[in-house]
Design a protein around this motif. Structure first.
Motif, mmCIF file in Angstrom:
data_model
loop_
_atom_site.group_PDB
_atom_site.id
_atom_site.type_symbol
_atom_site.label_atom_id
_atom_site.label_comp_id
_atom_site.label_asym_id
_atom_site.label_seq_id
_atom_site.Cartn_x
_atom_site.Cartn_y
_atom_site.Cartn_z
ATOM 1 N N GLN A 63 35.787 26.562 41.713
ATOM 2 C CA GLN A 63 35.813 25.548 40.485
ATOM 3 C C GLN A 63 37.208 25.971 39.877
ATOM 4 O OE1 GLN A 63 32.124 26.610 40.502
ATOM 5 N NE2 GLN A 63 32.390 25.851 42.492
ATOM 6 N N THR A 64 38.014 26.777 40.165
ATOM 7 C CA THR A 64 39.251 26.829 39.498
ATOM 8 C C THR A 64 40.192 27.378 40.612
ATOM 9 O OG1 THR A 64 40.223 27.417 37.545
ATOM 10 C CG2 THR A 64 38.802 29.076 38.807
ATOM 11 N N ASP A 65 41.617 27.718 40.487
ATOM 12 C CA ASP A 65 42.526 28.441 41.155
ATOM 13 C C ASP A 65 42.785 29.669 40.883
ATOM 14 O OD1 ASP A 65 44.779 29.041 42.530
ATOM 15 O OD2 ASP A 65 46.035 27.025 42.372
ATOM 16 N N LEU A 66 42.498 30.654 41.341
ATOM 17 C CA LEU A 66 42.547 32.138 41.480
ATOM 18 C C LEU A 66 43.619 32.400 42.019
ATOM 19 C CD1 LEU A 66 38.962 33.267 41.388
ATOM 20 C CD2 LEU A 66 40.279 32.507 39.299
ATOM 21 N N ARG A 67 44.651 31.869 42.302
ATOM 22 C CA ARG A 67 45.696 32.391 43.046
ATOM 23 C C ARG A 67 46.596 33.443 42.303
ATOM 24 N NH1 ARG A 67 47.469 27.269 46.546
ATOM 25 N NH2 ARG A 67 46.673 26.432 44.489
ATOM 26 N N PHE A 68 46.452 33.427 40.974
ATOM 27 C CA PHE A 68 47.444 34.416 40.035
ATOM 28 C C PHE A 68 46.742 35.750 40.488
ATOM 29 C CE2 PHE A 68 43.763 33.120 37.484
ATOM 30 C CZ PHE A 68 43.121 34.260 36.768
ATOM 31 N N LEU A 69 45.574 35.956 41.083
ATOM 32 C CA LEU A 69 45.162 37.243 41.550
ATOM 33 C C LEU A 69 45.666 37.779 42.854
ATOM 34 C CD1 LEU A 69 41.366 36.817 40.355
ATOM 35 C CD2 LEU A 69 43.225 38.315 38.919
ATOM 36 N N THR A 70 46.368 36.748 43.566
ATOM 37 C CA THR A 70 46.426 37.015 45.022
ATOM 38 C C THR A 70 47.156 38.654 45.222
ATOM 39 O OG1 THR A 70 46.821 34.942 45.638
ATOM 40 C CG2 THR A 70 47.623 36.413 47.035
ATOM 41 N N ALA A 71 48.042 38.868 44.483
ATOM 42 C CA ALA A 71 48.791 40.087 44.732
ATOM 43 C C ALA A 71 47.792 41.364 44.494
ATOM 44 C CB ALA A 71 50.049 40.056 43.892
ATOM 45 N N GLU A 72 47.221 41.331 43.427
ATOM 46 C CA GLU A 72 46.339 42.318 42.927
ATOM 47 C C GLU A 72 45.159 42.438 44.122
ATOM 48 O OE1 GLU A 72 46.547 44.292 40.568
ATOM 49 O OE2 GLU A 72 48.738 43.136 39.862
ATOM 50 N N ILE A 73 44.442 41.325 44.365
ATOM 51 C CA ILE A 73 43.219 41.331 45.561
ATOM 52 C C ILE A 73 44.055 41.795 46.660
ATOM 53 C CG2 ILE A 73 41.625 39.895 46.499
ATOM 54 C CD1 ILE A 73 40.832 40.112 43.776
ATOM 55 N N THR A 74 45.116 41.354 47.066
ATOM 56 C CA THR A 74 45.538 41.678 48.654
ATOM 57 C C THR A 74 45.635 43.351 48.520
ATOM 58 O OG1 THR A 74 46.560 39.704 48.677
ATOM 59 C CG2 THR A 74 47.356 41.445 50.215
ATOM 60 N N ASP A 75 46.348 43.987 47.584
ATOM 61 C CA ASP A 75 46.372 45.309 47.568
ATOM 62 C C ASP A 75 45.181 46.018 47.520
ATOM 63 O OD1 ASP A 75 49.187 45.174 47.417
ATOM 64 O OD2 ASP A 75 49.318 45.406 45.361
ATOM 65 N N MET A 76 43.886 45.522 46.895
ATOM 66 C CA MET A 76 42.659 46.119 46.936
ATOM 67 C C MET A 76 41.950 46.065 48.185
ATOM 68 S SD MET A 76 41.162 45.178 43.019
ATOM 69 C CE MET A 76 41.563 45.908 41.529
ATOM 70 N N VAL A 77 42.170 44.888 48.871
ATOM 71 C CA VAL A 77 41.312 44.632 50.277
ATOM 72 C C VAL A 77 42.037 45.599 51.025
ATOM 73 C CG1 VAL A 77 41.263 42.925 51.957
ATOM 74 C CG2 VAL A 77 40.906 42.259 49.703
ATOM 75 N N ALA A 78 43.251 45.484 51.097
ATOM 76 C CA ALA A 78 44.216 46.623 51.811
ATOM 77 C C ALA A 78 43.671 48.090 51.874
ATOM 78 C CB ALA A 78 45.565 46.605 51.849
ATOM 79 N N ALA A 115 45.914 34.297 59.725
ATOM 80 C CA ALA A 115 46.183 35.387 59.749
ATOM 81 C C ALA A 115 45.762 36.219 58.747
ATOM 82 C CB ALA A 115 47.892 35.414 59.842
ATOM 83 N N PRO A 116 45.498 37.731 58.776
ATOM 84 C CA PRO A 116 45.102 38.309 57.620
ATOM 85 C C PRO A 116 45.914 38.229 56.537
ATOM 86 C CG PRO A 116 44.976 39.695 59.579
ATOM 87 C CD PRO A 116 45.968 38.450 60.048
ATOM 88 N N SER A 117 47.315 37.916 56.420
ATOM 89 C CA SER A 117 48.221 37.757 55.370
ATOM 90 C C SER A 117 47.983 36.568 54.661
ATOM 91 C CB SER A 117 49.745 37.874 55.945
ATOM 92 O OG SER A 117 50.012 36.901 56.697
ATOM 93 N N GLN A 118 47.433 35.583 55.155
ATOM 94 C CA GLN A 118 47.183 34.376 54.477
ATOM 95 C C GLN A 118 45.551 34.209 54.007
ATOM 96 O OE1 GLN A 118 48.032 31.926 58.043
ATOM 97 N NE2 GLN A 118 50.116 31.388 57.100
ATOM 98 N N GLN A 119 44.891 35.077 54.422
ATOM 99 C CA GLN A 119 43.378 34.901 54.164
ATOM 100 C C GLN A 119 43.144 34.773 52.558
ATOM 101 O OE1 GLN A 119 41.680 38.076 56.248
ATOM 102 N NE2 GLN A 119 41.334 36.827 58.110
ATOM 103 N N ILE A 120 43.637 36.021 51.892
ATOM 104 C CA ILE A 120 42.993 36.038 50.438
ATOM 105 C C ILE A 120 43.820 34.906 49.775
ATOM 106 C CG2 ILE A 120 43.529 37.679 48.326
ATOM 107 C CD1 ILE A 120 41.714 38.696 50.712
ATOM 108 N N ASP A 121 45.002 34.537 49.897
ATOM 109 C CA ASP A 121 45.567 33.330 49.004
ATOM 110 C C ASP A 121 44.609 32.143 49.089
ATOM 111 O OD1 ASP A 121 47.987 32.642 47.273
ATOM 112 O OD2 ASP A 121 48.377 31.074 48.855
ATOM 113 N N PHE A 122 44.480 31.980 50.535
ATOM 114 C CA PHE A 122 43.618 30.637 50.859
ATOM 115 C C PHE A 122 42.252 30.641 50.263
ATOM 116 C CE2 PHE A 122 40.126 29.030 53.526
ATOM 117 C CZ PHE A 122 40.708 27.906 53.548
ATOM 118 N N LEU A 123 41.619 31.744 50.128
ATOM 119 C CA LEU A 123 40.306 31.963 49.736
ATOM 120 C C LEU A 123 40.195 31.851 48.003
ATOM 121 C CD1 LEU A 123 38.754 34.864 51.696
ATOM 122 C CD2 LEU A 123 38.193 32.236 51.752
ATOM 123 N N LEU A 124 41.394 32.350 47.307
ATOM 124 C CA LEU A 124 41.665 32.320 46.043
ATOM 125 C C LEU A 124 41.910 31.163 45.501
ATOM 126 C CD1 LEU A 124 43.151 35.971 45.231
ATOM 127 C CD2 LEU A 124 40.713 35.384 44.624
#
Length: 468
Positions: A430-445, A414-423
């Protein structure tokens, strides 16, 4: 029309062994030898060793080892075009046909510098290479054979400066040579001689060399007045950082006014190039392609992207690098001028290849450093990452098979899960970037709804550097 070998030139005795006769070396290293010779500082040339069986030796021999370097670009905002016949290739040896002549180079003590550019894949260890091969396949194996012959003759060693575009290239080349010494059971005294009598320098090179101008060669020949099958186009800018000692005594490059830095630690300069030249390329490629732009020149001449680049340099890249700000600012201005070069049509499509690994090497270290130091996100680098993810999720792309598989997996979600999964994919970053999930999700939208220019405007008009 006359051929180039009918033109009057001054020739010089051989003083360098050069592995590689391609466009880059002829537009970079041999051109620098010519600049030293013109000032009476070197008075030498290179014996070129063709690293692969099929190369340019026949053409170079046909032209008496002469060719033209055409420098084209902007210098202080003004277009520049210069031409120069280069006569710093003394001769060319094909070791696949002239193995004994290649080994005989060890006899000449005037040859005390070795340079190379055998592509990024050239510095490799191949355990199938044998001491009795004539020649062995890899460049380091050929070099080991030459060094061993020099050792047997009890001659002085070499200053060895590889130009291959890999990090710590001198160290990696020495590691490969030592691996062959062990594989071939060469004497311990030879291994000691490698350490005591030879210097393997790491180096960093920077010059865009498009090479032979295939589509406009006839126009250049009409301008030059002679036929040249090996002319090379290049930009005026060049930089060579060499990590070593007493290099200038053998190659007075700096005395010739060339943009060469000899240092005991090239790490800051590598970071400067990777983050200030390669980093902006990676930052603009996805945003630019989503905006319908085709070349780097298109990007820097676009007002929205020019502002984005200016602030990317000033606010996010330069403050994170460990060199004097004045030096970094001057380098950034040179880069922006190089990006505007009307003679180099640098396609965004070519830069877009393998964008994930490029982002990881060129921009992710700055993003992490910025986030840790300032406790907020660098909004322009974050926007470039958002554009990369959006482009890979919505457009065809070329990347490593493992990267392609991960994005294919994300596209099934689902689109709502894609960014968190990829980050959160360690395989990508080679690291966990999920601290960016909210920011990146807004930018992708925003990218999805209004396009890349809307994201650029939003980044410039809003305080998007949200505290972590």
């Amino acid at each position: 029309m006359q051929t180039i070998n009918k033109q009057p030139v001054t020739t010089y005795p051989p003083r360098v062994i050069q592995f590689g006769e391609g466009n880059f070396m002829r537009g970079f290293f041999n051109w620098q030898l010519a600049q030293m010779n013109k000032q009476g500082l070197f008075q030498g040339s290179a014996i070129v060793v063709q690293p692969i069986e099929q190369g340019l030796k026949p053409l170079l021999d046909q032209q008496d080892h002469l060719y033209t370097v055409i420098l084209e670009g902007l210098v202080e905002g003004a277009p520049v075009q210069t031409t120069e016949i280069i006569s710093t290739i003394h001769s060319v040896i094909n070791p696949y046909q002239q193995w004994q002549a290649f080994l005989a180079l060890a006899e000449n003590e005037q040859l005390d510098v070795i340079v190379s550019n055998t592509t990024e894949a050239g510095i490799r260890f191949d355990e199938s290479d044998a001491f009795m091969d004539t020649p062995p396949s890899s460049f380091p194996a050929k070099l080991t054979a030459l060094l061993y012959r020099r050792f047997q003759l009890e001659k002085p060693g070499f200053t060895i400066i590889p130009c291959e575009l890999i990090d710590r290239n001198g160290e990696k080349l020495k590691e490969a040579v030592l691996a062959y010494a062990r594989l071939w059971a060469l004497p311990a005294a030879f291994i000691e001689w490698l350490d005591t009598d030879n210097q393997f320098c790491c180096s960093l090179v920077d010059r865009i060399v498009p090479g032979y101008p295939r589509e406009t060669a006839a126009e250049y020949e009409a301008m030059l007045g002679y036929h040249d099958q090996l002319m090379v186009t290049a930009e005026p800018f060049m930089l060579w950082v060499i990590e070593g000692t007493k290099v200038e005594e053998k190659l007075p490059l700096q005395a010739a006014g060339l943009n060469v830095i000899v240092t005991d630690d090239m790490t800051p300069y590598r970071e400067q190039k990777v983050h200030l030249l390669n980093g902006p390329h990676t930052a603009i490629v996805s945003l630019g392609r989503l905006a319908g732009l085709e070349t780097v020149e298109d990007v820097v001449n676009d007002p929205d992207f020019a502002l984005y680049l200016d602030h990317l340099f000033q606010e996010e890249l330069i403050p994170m690098l460990d060199l004097p700000e004045s030096q970094l600012t001057a380098y950034a201005e040179e880069i922006k001028e190089r990006f505007k070069n009307p003679y180099v049509h640098h396609q965004l499509q070519s830069i877009a290849l393998n964008s994930v690994s490029k982002f990881t090497a060129r921009l992710l270290p700055v993003l992490m450093r910025y986030s840790q130091k300032k406790q907020q996100f660098p909004k322009r680098i974050t926007a470039s990452l958002a554009a990369l993810l959006y482009r890979y999720l919505t457009c065809p792309f070329e990347d490593d098979a493992s990267v392609t598989a991960i994005f294919a997996q994300a596209q099934e979600m689902a689109p709502s899960q894609q960014i968190d999964f990829l980050l959160g994919s360690d395989a990508l970053w080679q690291t966990d970037l999920r601290f960016l999930t909210a920011e990146i999700t807004d930018m992708v939208a925003l990218l999805s709804q209004d396009g890349p220019r809307a994201l650029l405007h939003y980044v410039e008009q809003n305080d998007y550097a949200t505290p972590i």
